[in-house]
Design a protein around this motif. Structure first.
Motif, PDB file in Angstrom:
ATOM      1  N   PRO A 226     -70.213 -33.573  39.168  1.00  0.00           N
ATOM      2  CA  PRO A 226     -71.107 -34.355  40.031  1.00  0.00           C
ATOM      3  C   PRO A 226     -70.446 -35.617  40.589  1.00  0.00           C
ATOM      4  CG  PRO A 226     -72.184 -33.815  37.953  1.00  0.00           C
ATOM      5  CD  PRO A 226     -70.750 -33.406  37.807  1.00  0.00           C
TER       6      PRO A 226
ATOM      7  N   SER B 148     -63.473 -38.991  31.267  1.00  0.00           N
ATOM      8  CA  SER B 148     -63.707 -38.151  32.440  1.00  0.00           C
ATOM      9  C   SER B 148     -64.674 -38.892  33.333  1.00  0.00           C
ATOM     10  CB  SER B 148     -64.324 -36.823  32.018  1.00  0.00           C
ATOM     11  OG  SER B 148     -65.570 -37.049  31.408  1.00  0.00           O
TER      12      SER B 148
ATOM     13  N   SER C 294     -79.026 -37.616  41.351  1.00  0.00           N
ATOM     14  CA  SER C 294     -78.139 -36.641  40.723  1.00  0.00           C
ATOM     15  C   SER C 294     -78.159 -36.823  39.195  1.00  0.00           C
ATOM     16  CB  SER C 294     -76.730 -36.863  41.285  1.00  0.00           C
ATOM     17  OG  SER C 294     -75.879 -35.823  40.948  1.00  0.00           O
ATOM     18  N   LEU C 295     -78.116 -38.062  38.760  1.00  0.00           N
ATOM     19  CA  LEU C 295     -78.144 -38.353  37.330  1.00  0.00           C
ATOM     20  C   LEU C 295     -79.462 -37.910  36.697  1.00  0.00           C
ATOM     21  CD1 LEU C 295     -77.028 -39.753  34.777  1.00  0.00           C
ATOM     22  CD2 LEU C 295     -77.947 -41.909  35.664  1.00  0.00           C
TER      23      LEU C 295
ATOM     24  N   SER D  24     -67.558 -38.903  35.006  1.00  0.00           N
ATOM     25  CA  SER D  24     -68.665 -37.980  35.064  1.00  0.00           C
ATOM     26  C   SER D  24     -69.909 -38.679  35.567  1.00  0.00           C
ATOM     27  CB  SER D  24     -68.852 -37.305  33.724  1.00  0.00           C
ATOM     28  OG  SER D  24     -69.579 -36.124  33.923  1.00  0.00           O
ATOM     29  N   ILE D  25     -71.038 -38.037  35.364  1.00  0.00           N
ATOM     30  CA  ILE D  25     -72.231 -38.458  36.091  1.00  0.00           C
ATOM     31  C   ILE D  25     -72.802 -39.781  35.612  1.00  0.00           C
ATOM     32  CG2 ILE D  25     -73.882 -37.169  34.680  1.00  0.00           C
ATOM     33  CD1 ILE D  25     -75.002 -36.280  37.477  1.00  0.00           C
ATOM     34  N   GLY D  26     -72.583 -40.120  34.346  1.00  0.00           N
ATOM     35  CA  GLY D  26     -73.094 -41.389  33.842  1.00  0.00           C
ATOM     36  C   GLY D  26     -72.491 -42.572  34.578  1.00  0.00           C
TER      37      GLY D  26
ATOM     38  N   ASN E 173     -78.213 -41.743  41.814  1.00  0.00           N
ATOM     39  CA  ASN E 173     -79.198 -41.846  40.747  1.00  0.00           C
ATOM     40  C   ASN E 173     -80.046 -40.582  40.632  1.00  0.00           C
ATOM     41  OD1 ASN E 173     -78.294 -44.411  40.174  1.00  0.00           O
ATOM     42  ND2 ASN E 173     -79.803 -45.430  41.473  1.00  0.00           N
TER      43      ASN E 173
ATOM     44  N   ALA F 257     -81.432 -35.563  37.693  1.00  0.00           N
ATOM     45  CA  ALA F 257     -81.425 -34.101  37.643  1.00  0.00           C
ATOM     46  C   ALA F 257     -80.580 -33.619  36.465  1.00  0.00           C
ATOM     47  CB  ALA F 257     -80.894 -33.526  38.960  1.00  0.00           C
ATOM     48  N   ALA F 258     -79.422 -34.213  36.271  1.00  0.00           N
ATOM     49  CA  ALA F 258     -78.539 -33.800  35.172  1.00  0.00           C
ATOM     50  C   ALA F 258     -79.241 -33.957  33.826  1.00  0.00           C
ATOM     51  CB  ALA F 258     -77.254 -34.622  35.191  1.00  0.00           C
TER      52      ALA F 258
ATOM     53  N   SER G 134     -77.237 -30.732  38.942  1.00  0.00           N
ATOM     54  CA  SER G 134     -77.460 -32.075  39.477  1.00  0.00           C
ATOM     55  C   SER G 134     -76.901 -32.223  40.885  1.00  0.00           C
ATOM     56  CB  SER G 134     -76.830 -33.121  38.553  1.00  0.00           C
ATOM     57  OG  SER G 134     -75.449 -32.879  38.423  1.00  0.00           O
TER      58      SER G 134
ATOM     59  N   ASP H 139     -70.657 -38.996  27.910  1.00  0.00           N
ATOM     60  CA  ASP H 139     -71.007 -39.554  29.221  1.00  0.00           C
ATOM     61  C   ASP H 139     -72.305 -40.378  29.113  1.00  0.00           C
ATOM     62  OD1 ASP H 139     -70.848 -39.990  31.904  1.00  0.00           O
ATOM     63  OD2 ASP H 139     -71.612 -38.027  32.488  1.00  0.00           O
ATOM     64  N   VAL H 140     -73.342 -39.760  28.601  1.00  0.00           N
ATOM     65  CA  VAL H 140     -74.623 -40.443  28.388  1.00  0.00           C
ATOM     66  C   VAL H 140     -75.137 -40.037  27.014  1.00  0.00           C
ATOM     67  CG1 VAL H 140     -77.040 -40.605  29.155  1.00  0.00           C
ATOM     68  CG2 VAL H 140     -75.211 -40.427  30.857  1.00  0.00           C
TER      69      VAL H 140
ATOM     70  N   LEU I  83     -71.826 -42.766  37.640  1.00  0.00           N
ATOM     71  CA  LEU I  83     -72.454 -42.945  38.948  1.00  0.00           C
ATOM     72  C   LEU I  83     -73.521 -44.027  38.922  1.00  0.00           C
ATOM     73  CD1 LEU I  83     -72.967 -39.273  40.176  1.00  0.00           C
ATOM     74  CD2 LEU I  83     -71.302 -40.932  41.003  1.00  0.00           C
ATOM     75  N   SER I  84     -74.243 -44.137  37.797  1.00  0.00           N
ATOM     76  CA  SER I  84     -75.299 -45.147  37.750  1.00  0.00           C
ATOM     77  C   SER I  84     -74.745 -46.505  37.343  1.00  0.00           C
ATOM     78  CB  SER I  84     -76.423 -44.718  36.808  1.00  0.00           C
ATOM     79  OG  SER I  84     -75.942 -44.620  35.486  1.00  0.00           O
ATOM     80  N   LYS I  85     -73.612 -46.490  36.636  1.00  0.00           N
ATOM     81  CA  LYS I  85     -73.066 -47.766  36.150  1.00  0.00           C
ATOM     82  C   LYS I  85     -72.218 -48.475  37.202  1.00  0.00           C
ATOM     83  CE  LYS I  85     -73.122 -46.077  31.430  1.00  0.00           C
ATOM     84  NZ  LYS I  85     -72.531 -44.845  30.869  1.00  0.00           N
TER      85      LYS I  85
END
Lengths: 410, 410
Positions: free
Chosen positions: B307, B368, A166-167, B370-372, A164, A169-170, B208, A146-147, B374-376
């Protein structure tokens, strides 16, 4: 008082685009960071997921061990443990073995796939039948997919939305550097004004620009600093303006409707510092007598005392510096002919009606665009300087009033 | 765990439309009222303008006295005074007389028009030449022409924008009744979670959803109340939920990813009161395992622990109750074929590029969501349940991510 130097809206926007408001930086906890702008690039201190995790409830396995497994030809594995959520697996997974996992469990070394619990049957404490094959990493969230650790996740200037935050925090980030909120000085002038809450005698009116602009500034995420009603006296005005310029990063002054005060504003701005007055008169209606200047990096706006024109000037010019994304336009058909004088931009208050064939714009004609119109209108139809008006049925562009986007985009 | 009763998004929206969150009323000063919703109809306590005012600098007259005046045939009037700004005129205007007025000055009885100073020449202390005729009430803002005393100016339910606050101030109104902000309880579950700021051991991940939902709730103008990470134990969960339901007007619970917890949530909601669980499974992807229920008038949302799905669930369902106007859609052309399974709504993260021919939508495919992501992403492409996907070039509808409307509407 001639407007010898009246500028077009394009010229004014060019000047605004060159303004650079000085902004300090501060650290904030991510919980308090909503809508703030990052003053730093943020790189991921860890990977996400930080370890291989199961995406389902089931049994983690080595995928090669279950190749070919089916309903009629199950493969049997030895169950060697249970990986509790939030726990590090005890030991690694050997070939021909399986461990129980829940969605989110960390996988042990040696496991590279998960079989969903629905595709298995627990035969004994230490034995499970696998009824389905899985691909390598099937049902696994792989570390860093993911990251990736070290990756740029949020660039300087990014606004901290819930997503952002949320990210951050993760990633385990608790604080970030953001730009300080811009402090905006607000000065009202006009000897006829009294503050709301005081008693207006006959001949006096309540100061509505003060409260309106305080709210407008807050709504842009900046901090309003209100300097009250300033006496119509050149020295008092200059001193007040100088104080506001010293204490704030942007200053708004409204009024100057009485004879002479408009000149006071120009003289005061030019008398405080450089570059001084940059715009004195804009080719728009309403709002022609708008003054724009700057002392060093601090912009100063001299807006009309008329509440309608003052808020329009705020939306058109000040907001462009404080919160450009708040300016939202929609298109619709004008319901009536709307004449306009060429050579200046006209802003006509309209109500918007949603019909089968799209949005329709009904102009609110009134003798004077005054404060009552602010509550009745849904937005302002923009008629460009090159146009001499719109005919009924033609398409027009409307700058939406704040809070009026409810159903127009559905 | 079958979703025997999976509901369509339309069915869920029908259920949400019937929710009535109980809201108390409080008084706030208009300065603190930004974005609050009026709990009362507001009627004008005074007229606007409150008296006849001059719209220009010049001389107030009786219009009949200057009928026919022109550059070559001026009419001469006796100047009998000067009306200071904010002052009540001393005495009334007789025929053949004029008084000096500034923009905003109150007009005396007997005056029914104003001649602009540019159309006059002051010949002596007590004499002015008028070079232009004026119509009745020309250059006059007539008492009540903007707002009439007793008129409904802002209806119950109206959001207090800067424009509305400006109007209230102009009317001399200092306080209004507004609805109290909705208190939203937020509970996280998941034994693998640690709070950001604490140390995550191997196998654990940072919570998160807590920070993300706190920000999302604030962003909707509601008050977040965070109850922390709740242990995966039925009794603890039920007690925590019961406390939150008692203290808040809406409750959000995330997680329940470990085996059994999903059933805990359903059982806990049903065990606390009526009507209990109303939705258990929704035909959307992601977000199928969403739970929606209510105890009396308090809605409860059980969102995914993922998230990405949790925030999507918030935007789709919770936000609809808290701040429906925050949901903004744009249309654009999809840049690639996007397959979709019929029978459920799909939400595909996309980036949006503005080109000459409009907006283009680029899907962000990932294993998946996932949270990454969200920022992209810039928003979520909605593929309706009846559709089996979109072909490249077809028009798609995108729910914009918060803060991503900067340039799309310009």
């Amino acid at each position: 008082m001639g407007y010898l130097t009246v500028k077009t809206v394009e010229e004014v926007n060019g000047i605004l685009a060159n303004f650079r408001i000085k902004r300090q930086v501060e650290k904030v906890k991510i919980f308090e960071g909503l809508n703030r702008e990052l003053a730093e690039d943020v790189y991921a201190p860890i990977s996400l997921p930080p370890f291989n995790r199961s995406a389902v409830d089931g049994y983690c396995v080595n995928w090669e061990d279950v190749a070919g497994a089916s309903e009629s030809l199950p493969i049997f594995l030895k169950v060697v443990g249970n990986i509790e959520m939030g726990q590090k697996p005890k030991g690694q997974l050997e070939r021909e073995q399986a461990m129980v996992v829940a969605t989110g469990s960390m996988l042990p070394e040696g496991a590279n796939a998960v079989v969903m619990v629905e595709e298995t049957e627990r035969l004994a404490e230490d034995e499970v039948a696998i009824y389905s094959s899985v691909a390598c990493y099937e049902n696994v969230l792989v570390e860093g997919e993911d990251v990736k650790k070290g990756e740029l996740v949020l660039a300087k200037g990014t606004k901290l939305t819930p997503e952002n935050i949320s990210l951050l925090a993760a990633l385990g980030i608790t604080e970030v550097e953001v730009f300080q909120k811009i402090q905006v000085g607000i000065l009202s002038t006009g000897d006829e004004l009294v503050e709301v809450g005081e008693e207006a005698k006959l001949g006096q009116i309540y100061n509505s620009n003060g409260p309106g602009l305080i709210a407008a500034v807050s709504s842009c995420g900046a901090i309003p600093r209100y300097y009250g009603i300033i006496e119509d006296d050149f020295n008092v005005l200059k001193e007040s303006l100088e104080k506001a310029v010293k204490e704030c990063q942007l200053v708004i002054l409204t009024g100057g409707t009485s004879i002479g005060t408009k000149d006071y504003v120009v003289k005061a701005i030019d008398g405080i510092g450089k570059p001084g007055v940059l715009v004195h008169g804009i080719a728009i209606k309403p709002g022609k007598p708008t003054i724009i200047g700057a002392i060093d990096s601090t912009p100063i706006f001299g807006l009309s005392g008329n509440p309608f024109s003052a808020l329009l000037g705020f939306r058109l010019f000040v907001q462009k510096l404080l919160a450009p994304s708040k300016e939202i336009f929609v298109k619709g058909k004008v319901a009536r002919n709307i004449p306009s004088t060429g050579g200046r931009q006209d802003y006509i208050p309209v109500t918007i009606v949603k019909k089968e064939d799209g949005l329709w714009l009904n102009p609110l004609f009134s003798k004077s665009n005054s404060i009552g119109v602010l509550s009745k209108m849904d937005g302002l139809l923009v008629i460009e300087a090159a146009s001499e008006g719109l005919e009924a049925g033609q398409i027009g562009k409307v700058m939406l009033k704040e809070g009026i986007n409810d159903d127009l985009f559905k």
